[in-house]
Enzyme design. Sequence first.
Site, PDB file in Angstrom:
ATOM      1  N   GLU A 188     -53.294  37.458  99.110  1.00 61.76           N
ATOM      2  CA  GLU A 188     -53.183  36.754 100.397  1.00 61.76           C
ATOM      3  C   GLU A 188     -51.720  36.424 100.643  1.00 61.76           C
ATOM      4  O   GLU A 188     -50.975  36.199  99.704  1.00 61.76           O
ATOM      5  CB  GLU A 188     -53.936  35.410 100.348  1.00 61.76           C
ATOM      6  CG  GLU A 188     -55.400  35.493 100.050  1.00 61.76           C
ATOM      7  CD  GLU A 188     -55.938  34.131  99.584  1.00 61.76           C
ATOM      8  OE1 GLU A 188     -55.559  33.099 100.146  1.00 61.76           O
ATOM      9  OE2 GLU A 188     -56.733  34.124  98.628  1.00 61.76           O
ATOM     10  N   LYS A 231     -48.754  34.096 101.138  1.00 64.23           N
ATOM     11  CA  LYS A 231     -48.537  32.724 100.703  1.00 64.23           C
ATOM     12  C   LYS A 231     -47.963  31.957 101.894  1.00 64.23           C
ATOM     13  O   LYS A 231     -46.931  32.338 102.441  1.00 64.23           O
ATOM     14  CB  LYS A 231     -47.563  32.716  99.530  1.00 64.23           C
ATOM     15  CG  LYS A 231     -47.383  31.374  98.887  1.00 64.23           C
ATOM     16  CD  LYS A 231     -46.551  31.543  97.615  1.00 64.23           C
ATOM     17  CE  LYS A 231     -46.281  30.209  96.975  1.00 64.23           C
ATOM     18  NZ  LYS A 231     -45.545  29.299  97.864  1.00 64.23           N
ATOM     19  N   ASP A 237     -46.059  29.054 103.724  1.00 61.36           N
ATOM     20  CA  ASP A 237     -45.037  28.080 103.374  1.00 61.36           C
ATOM     21  C   ASP A 237     -45.308  26.808 104.169  1.00 61.36           C
ATOM     22  O   ASP A 237     -44.700  26.569 105.207  1.00 61.36           O
ATOM     23  CB  ASP A 237     -43.658  28.658 103.712  1.00 61.36           C
ATOM     24  CG  ASP A 237     -42.564  27.964 102.931  1.00 61.36           C
ATOM     25  OD1 ASP A 237     -42.886  27.210 102.003  1.00 61.36           O
ATOM     26  OD2 ASP A 237     -41.386  28.186 103.262  1.00 61.36           O
ATOM     27  N   TYR A 268     -58.308  28.586 102.425  1.00 63.58           N
ATOM     28  CA  TYR A 268     -58.543  29.685 101.482  1.00 63.58           C
ATOM     29  C   TYR A 268     -59.353  29.316 100.243  1.00 63.58           C
ATOM     30  O   TYR A 268     -59.482  30.118  99.337  1.00 63.58           O
ATOM     31  CB  TYR A 268     -57.220  30.292 101.035  1.00 63.58           C
ATOM     32  CG  TYR A 268     -56.170  29.282 100.634  1.00 63.58           C
ATOM     33  CD1 TYR A 268     -56.315  28.521  99.488  1.00 63.58           C
ATOM     34  CD2 TYR A 268     -55.042  29.082 101.433  1.00 63.58           C
ATOM     35  CE1 TYR A 268     -55.364  27.585  99.133  1.00 63.58           C
ATOM     36  CE2 TYR A 268     -54.088  28.147 101.077  1.00 63.58           C
ATOM     37  CZ  TYR A 268     -54.250  27.405  99.930  1.00 63.58           C
ATOM     38  OH  TYR A 268     -53.314  26.475  99.577  1.00 63.58           O
ATOM     39  N   LYS A 273     -43.292  35.552  94.461  1.00 62.14           N
ATOM     40  CA  LYS A 273     -42.327  35.020  95.423  1.00 62.14           C
ATOM     41  C   LYS A 273     -41.426  36.135  95.943  1.00 62.14           C
ATOM     42  O   LYS A 273     -40.864  36.893  95.140  1.00 62.14           O
ATOM     43  CB  LYS A 273     -41.454  33.955  94.753  1.00 62.14           C
ATOM     44  CG  LYS A 273     -42.197  32.680  94.394  1.00 62.14           C
ATOM     45  CD  LYS A 273     -42.599  31.934  95.646  1.00 62.14           C
ATOM     46  CE  LYS A 273     -42.817  30.466  95.450  1.00 62.14           C
ATOM     47  NZ  LYS A 273     -41.715  29.629  95.152  1.00 62.14           N
ATOM     48  N   CYS A 278     -10.337  10.240 103.147  1.00 58.65           N
ATOM     49  CA  CYS A 278     -11.477  10.351 104.061  1.00 58.65           C
ATOM     50  C   CYS A 278     -10.996  10.945 105.387  1.00 58.65           C
ATOM     51  O   CYS A 278     -10.038  10.442 105.977  1.00 58.65           O
ATOM     52  CB  CYS A 278     -12.098   8.973 104.299  1.00 58.65           C
ATOM     53  SG  CYS A 278     -13.365   8.986 105.581  1.00 58.65           S
ATOM     54  N   CYS A 321     -11.354   7.897 108.183  1.00 57.13           N
ATOM     55  CA  CYS A 321     -10.635   6.625 108.187  1.00 57.13           C
ATOM     56  C   CYS A 321      -9.359   6.678 107.357  1.00 57.13           C
ATOM     57  O   CYS A 321      -8.570   5.730 107.365  1.00 57.13           O
ATOM     58  CB  CYS A 321     -11.532   5.498 107.684  1.00 57.13           C
ATOM     59  SG  CYS A 321     -11.919   5.607 105.942  1.00 57.13           S
ATOM     60  N   CYS A 364     -16.184   7.848 100.273  1.00 55.46           N
ATOM     61  CA  CYS A 364     -15.290   6.949 100.985  1.00 55.46           C
ATOM     62  C   CYS A 364     -15.867   5.554 100.780  1.00 55.46           C
ATOM     63  O   CYS A 364     -17.013   5.290 101.133  1.00 55.46           O
ATOM     64  CB  CYS A 364     -15.268   7.287 102.471  1.00 55.46           C
ATOM     65  SG  CYS A 364     -14.471   6.000 103.450  1.00 55.46           S
ATOM     66  N   CYS A 367     -15.814   2.153 107.375  1.00 55.42           N
ATOM     67  CA  CYS A 367     -15.470   3.520 107.783  1.00 55.42           C
ATOM     68  C   CYS A 367     -16.334   3.930 108.981  1.00 55.42           C
ATOM     69  O   CYS A 367     -17.554   3.815 108.935  1.00 55.42           O
ATOM     70  CB  CYS A 367     -15.712   4.484 106.626  1.00 55.42           C
ATOM     71  SG  CYS A 367     -15.531   6.216 107.100  1.00 55.42           S
TER      72      CYS A 367
HETATM   73 ZN   LIG Z   1     -13.929   6.802 105.554  1.00 48.58          ZN
END
Ligand SMILES: [Zn+2]
Length: 717
Positions: free
Chosen positions: A116, A118, A120, A244, A358, A452, A455, A470, A475
């Site tokens: 069958e 499969k 997902d 199934y 798979k 960052c 910031c 960060c 921020c």
């Molecule tokens: Zn930041």
Amino acid sequence: MTPAERIAELRRLIRYHEERYYVLNDPEIADAEFDALMQELERLEADSPDLVTTDSPTQRVSGRPAAGFDTVEHAEPMLSLDNAYSEEELRAFDDRVRRGVAAAGETVEEIDYVAELKIDGLSVALTYENGTLVRGATRGDGVRGEEVTSNVRTIRAIPLKLRIPTSSGASPSGSPGEPEGFAPQKIEIRGEVYFPRRAFERINKEREESGEPLFANPRNTAAGTMRSLDPALVAKRGLSAWMYQLVGGPEGPPLQGPALQPEIVVTTHSDVEADLQVGLQTHAETLETLKAWGLPVEPHWRRCRGVDALVAFCREWEEKRRTVGFDTDGVVVKLDRVDLRATLGTTSKFPRWAIAFKFPAEQKTTLLKSIEVNVGRTGAVTPFAMLEPVFIAGSTVSMATLHNSDDIARKDIREGDWVIVEKAGDVIPRVVGPVSSRRSPDSRPWQMPAECPRCGSRLHRAEDEAVWRCENTSCPAKLQRGLEHFASRGAMNIEGLGESLIAQVTGAGLVKDYADVYALTAETLEQLERMGKKSAAKVMLQIERSRTNELWRLIYGLGIRHVGERASQVLARAFGSMEALCAATTEQLEETPEIGPVLAESVRSWLDEPRNRGLIGRLREAGVNMEIPPDERAAAAVERRLKGKTYVITGTLASMTREEATAALERLGAKVAGSVSKKSTGVIVGGDAGTKAEKARTLGVPVLDEAGFLDLVKPES
Ligand SMILES: [Zn+2]
């Protein structure tokens, strides 16, 4: 024709056309004609409310949004399958099966398998009693899942009532649909709920138009949708299902269907997860039977004699997988003969008579234009790849994850490289690695930025972590991501307050924390770019509405690490108010069902942060609801009366069904088990009880009759 007869006829007709449309994808009538049938039924039912039954197609969306899901125990564990990733592994599986069959004294030249596609999606178990759908549950951990009946009922491919032909064989021909007949008393049918690709694309298009973030893949969205607390929302999404497997209930009465000869008897062997039916001797017959009952069965399955035929089927579908309207990530292979399955049995984890082949992940090569970094809600700074758009596994990919800077360094992925990109299981695409032979001579290794990007604070990383963060608490990137989560549909559900508006209000300094959202006015919003009077009023209405949200939405929206939707619901129910939650000790948090030490610690340390306490105070001042309704509170207080106790129910109760009795016990915190052991608290014995009552007496486990049981679950006064 009496109204009752017309109602019955309409229901049959509607189910017939639902099946043609949602299962067979082959409608016979126009949508408008279908709507007319539905309207006529609604009208007749409105005139005769006593004729409305729960299995009427008008009753698909019935439940109201719930505060949470109940946990239910599966009649038999829902095991997962072992995987095969190559032809060799598939052949090795066939060898094992042949040896096992030979050891049992059977001589079989070639094994018959059923292959069958499969699906997902998300595994579910449906329970039908006397042909009527009474319960839908998710797989959960395989032993216990969540009761999602109201959501399952909204899926139009799933019949609310099975179509079992009458025994006389006198089926009135001419009218589509089948007459109501003799249904098996209780069966469980398992399968997969999934998102049809068309429905998924439609939803993402709608989200794009309303400025909401797009869903990444159909499977996760299907899973998230099934766990939504609002059946009306689930109905709108357009999920579908393929079934199934047929399983008997615990100690269930024999499954009988005169139309299915010889007589079917479902026996339950607790150590074998199987379609154990005498009568239905092969898996192919089971699939045919499910289909005959009106259940959705994926039509491309095939009986394969011998492993060569199996390999050919897998190859064929690896090529054709995109031709069906849903995501399939492989082929499920099962032994066709049911008696041989019992012979082979299961390992501790998997049945020995089935395997999932798979499909390999789809890969493509494309140009990595640049590596960018993103700052998340927790301050985690993660790199991602901007790609030359490439079509993989059904969609165009222009971004892919790069995990973390260590991973980039180890694989030596550089800007300007040609890279291999893959989509495994159709989730977010990832960069597998560079094609070094095509690298330009002047390319240089990539360096993680030291600061960052939003910031400018220096990035830090803990010794045992791969992630750079960060740590600047104010921020703007963190605030922005946090707000996006706070306002998202799953949390405070403030429609219209999406990514771009949040960027505007944080950028203009109008919102510095979540509480500031409630200080926004229509006048300020109107002054923002691309914001008319009308849309400003709309957003204000949504903000206003969100003040009265359920408590769990607020808890979830705060974005406490590890605290997801489910944990938020559990916390809200257990503590009843934000005040009580703030006062809870780590120990009290840990004692809450489903809340482990990691979660308890995370909640406690978040609440201990003075900044966060200040935020909660300001949200309270802004009039945001911080309590659960009084009736839920009362329920929560008695809820755990039978916590830690385990009961077994056997025989037939006069006053309620097995499901209702189980629910009554579970509501009080008790567990309901399928078999008696010394650890059982008690065995509830109804009429025609089997060996379990005797076993209880032998083991010295207390036995309760129906009166004793009713007394046990009676509400405390
Ligand atoms: Zn930041």
